[in-house]
Design a protein around this motif. Sequence first.
Motif, PDB file in Angstrom:
ATOM      1  N   VAL A 122       0.798  -1.098   0.127  1.00  0.00           N
ATOM      2  CA  VAL A 122      -0.061   0.024   0.034  1.00  0.00           C
ATOM      3  C   VAL A 122       0.927   1.306   0.021  1.00  0.00           C
ATOM      4  CG1 VAL A 122      -1.501   1.325   1.149  1.00  0.00           C
ATOM      5  CG2 VAL A 122      -1.919  -1.049   0.939  1.00  0.00           C
ATOM      6  N   ALA A 123       1.829   1.209   0.776  1.00  0.00           N
ATOM      7  CA  ALA A 123       2.595   2.335   0.703  1.00  0.00           C
ATOM      8  C   ALA A 123       3.489   2.746  -0.459  1.00  0.00           C
ATOM      9  CB  ALA A 123       4.029   2.005   1.979  1.00  0.00           C
ATOM     10  N   ARG A 124       4.118   1.659  -0.982  1.00  0.00           N
ATOM     11  CA  ARG A 124       4.607   1.685  -2.201  1.00  0.00           C
ATOM     12  C   ARG A 124       3.603   2.403  -3.156  1.00  0.00           C
ATOM     13  NH1 ARG A 124       7.582  -2.828  -0.985  1.00  0.00           N
ATOM     14  NH2 ARG A 124       5.636  -4.188  -1.940  1.00  0.00           N
ATOM     15  N   ALA A 125       2.517   1.818  -3.219  1.00  0.00           N
ATOM     16  CA  ALA A 125       1.295   1.981  -4.417  1.00  0.00           C
ATOM     17  C   ALA A 125       1.121   3.971  -4.103  1.00  0.00           C
ATOM     18  CB  ALA A 125       0.164   1.514  -4.384  1.00  0.00           C
ATOM     19  N   ALA A 126       1.122   4.273  -2.892  1.00  0.00           N
ATOM     20  CA  ALA A 126       0.661   5.603  -2.680  1.00  0.00           C
ATOM     21  C   ALA A 126       1.610   6.597  -2.561  1.00  0.00           C
ATOM     22  CB  ALA A 126      -0.128   5.571  -1.256  1.00  0.00           C
ATOM     23  N   GLY A 127       2.969   6.107  -2.784  1.00  0.00           N
ATOM     24  CA  GLY A 127       4.294   6.920  -2.886  1.00  0.00           C
ATOM     25  C   GLY A 127       4.361   7.442  -1.506  1.00  0.00           C
ATOM     26  N   VAL A 128       4.254   6.806  -0.264  1.00  0.00           N
ATOM     27  CA  VAL A 128       4.657   7.131   1.041  1.00  0.00           C
ATOM     28  C   VAL A 128       5.397   6.130   1.556  1.00  0.00           C
ATOM     29  CG1 VAL A 128       2.608   8.616   1.159  1.00  0.00           C
ATOM     30  CG2 VAL A 128       2.375   6.329   2.018  1.00  0.00           C
ATOM     31  N   SER A 163       6.105   3.368   4.828  1.00  0.00           N
ATOM     32  CA  SER A 163       5.050   2.527   5.495  1.00  0.00           C
ATOM     33  C   SER A 163       4.888   3.267   6.850  1.00  0.00           C
ATOM     34  CB  SER A 163       5.955   1.201   5.855  1.00  0.00           C
ATOM     35  OG  SER A 163       6.162   0.547   4.510  1.00  0.00           O
ATOM     36  N   MET A 164       5.681   3.871   7.511  1.00  0.00           N
ATOM     37  CA  MET A 164       5.676   4.643   8.421  1.00  0.00           C
ATOM     38  C   MET A 164       4.507   5.623   8.478  1.00  0.00           C
ATOM     39  SD  MET A 164       7.063   4.210  11.354  1.00  0.00           S
ATOM     40  CE  MET A 164       8.572   4.843  12.346  1.00  0.00           C
ATOM     41  N   THR A 165       4.324   6.213   7.378  1.00  0.00           N
ATOM     42  CA  THR A 165       3.301   7.219   7.105  1.00  0.00           C
ATOM     43  C   THR A 165       1.961   6.440   7.133  1.00  0.00           C
ATOM     44  OG1 THR A 165       4.612   8.802   5.800  1.00  0.00           O
ATOM     45  CG2 THR A 165       2.055   8.673   5.631  1.00  0.00           C
ATOM     46  N   VAL A 166       1.927   5.290   6.571  1.00  0.00           N
ATOM     47  CA  VAL A 166       0.765   4.428   6.498  1.00  0.00           C
ATOM     48  C   VAL A 166       0.136   4.212   7.852  1.00  0.00           C
ATOM     49  CG1 VAL A 166      -0.431   2.521   5.644  1.00  0.00           C
ATOM     50  CG2 VAL A 166       1.097   3.609   4.124  1.00  0.00           C
ATOM     51  N   TYR A 167       1.150   3.666   8.635  1.00  0.00           N
ATOM     52  CA  TYR A 167       0.844   3.488  10.134  1.00  0.00           C
ATOM     53  C   TYR A 167       0.519   4.782  10.992  1.00  0.00           C
ATOM     54  CZ  TYR A 167       2.210  -1.627   9.701  1.00  0.00           C
ATOM     55  OH  TYR A 167       2.251  -2.716   9.057  1.00  0.00           O
ATOM     56  N   ARG A 168       1.156   5.809  10.375  1.00  0.00           N
ATOM     57  CA  ARG A 168       0.707   7.018  11.111  1.00  0.00           C
ATOM     58  C   ARG A 168      -0.802   7.471  10.913  1.00  0.00           C
ATOM     59  NH1 ARG A 168       3.784  10.895   8.908  1.00  0.00           N
ATOM     60  NH2 ARG A 168       5.377   9.941   9.792  1.00  0.00           N
ATOM     61  N   HIS A 169      -1.335   7.073   9.884  1.00  0.00           N
ATOM     62  CA  HIS A 169      -2.725   7.552   9.466  1.00  0.00           C
ATOM     63  C   HIS A 169      -3.641   6.328   9.877  1.00  0.00           C
ATOM     64  CE1 HIS A 169      -2.079  11.105   7.621  1.00  0.00           C
ATOM     65  NE2 HIS A 169      -0.848  10.553   7.014  1.00  0.00           N
ATOM     66  N   PHE A 170      -3.084   5.247   9.545  1.00  0.00           N
ATOM     67  CA  PHE A 170      -3.967   3.985   9.789  1.00  0.00           C
ATOM     68  C   PHE A 170      -3.190   2.917  10.708  1.00  0.00           C
ATOM     69  CE2 PHE A 170      -4.997   5.817   5.599  1.00  0.00           C
ATOM     70  CZ  PHE A 170      -6.330   5.819   5.924  1.00  0.00           C
ATOM     71  N   PRO A 171      -3.200   2.871  11.975  1.00  0.00           N
ATOM     72  CA  PRO A 171      -2.601   2.163  12.836  1.00  0.00           C
ATOM     73  C   PRO A 171      -2.339   0.599  12.547  1.00  0.00           C
ATOM     74  CG  PRO A 171      -3.637   3.661  14.340  1.00  0.00           C
ATOM     75  CD  PRO A 171      -4.261   3.664  12.745  1.00  0.00           C
TER      76      PRO A 171
END
Length: 208
Positions: A41-47, A49-57
């Motif tokens: 998901v992080a790669r697809a969104a260009g962010v 993994s830490m950013t993903v977990y910050r928004h979606f634990p």
Amino acid sequence: MGKEVTSLRERQRLMTRRTIQQHAMRLFLERGYDETTVNDVARAAGVSSMTVYRHFPTKEDLVLSDEYDPLIVQRIAARPADEPLMRRIGATLVEEVGKVVSDDESFEHGVVAPAGKELLLARLRLVLATPALRARRWDSQYATQKAIVEALRGDPPDPELEFRLWVAAGACLAAVSAALLRWAEENGRPDLPQLMTQALTIVSERQR
């Protein structure tokens, strides 16, 4: 100036959430929920993994998390206090979900609408197909019910009113949930607000 900067940052934060969630939903539908990782998901969104977990634990949050509960609770609380509880809660749920399926992107009270019709439909399909999401969805529904009760019970709480609120909120949310699942099973073809109204009418009918 400070408020403008805060508003811009909040909007950027919420737009990042939406981007991440949209990519997550696309990947979950294409590859399967269990087969897709947070790193994917992080790669697809260009962010990161830490950013993903910050928004979606949690991974489940990528499907089920949204910004609507605070608005729904606020609007239920703003309706006339003498309005029957089932109507006060149920009418608000119909109105707010109706806005979601209108597919109109909005920015209101600092919230970017995170899900139009297609995203809501995708979310429900995943819930129907994934046991872990079904279990988490009931937890989320309980949290919504609790938030409604806390907003309406007053201070200090009246135990009798609080019980009635738990019953009314639970009944309305269960009816709306049944309508949403029926709508998803029929591929989003029925008019969702009408289906929700029908479900709420059923639970409001007096048993003879």
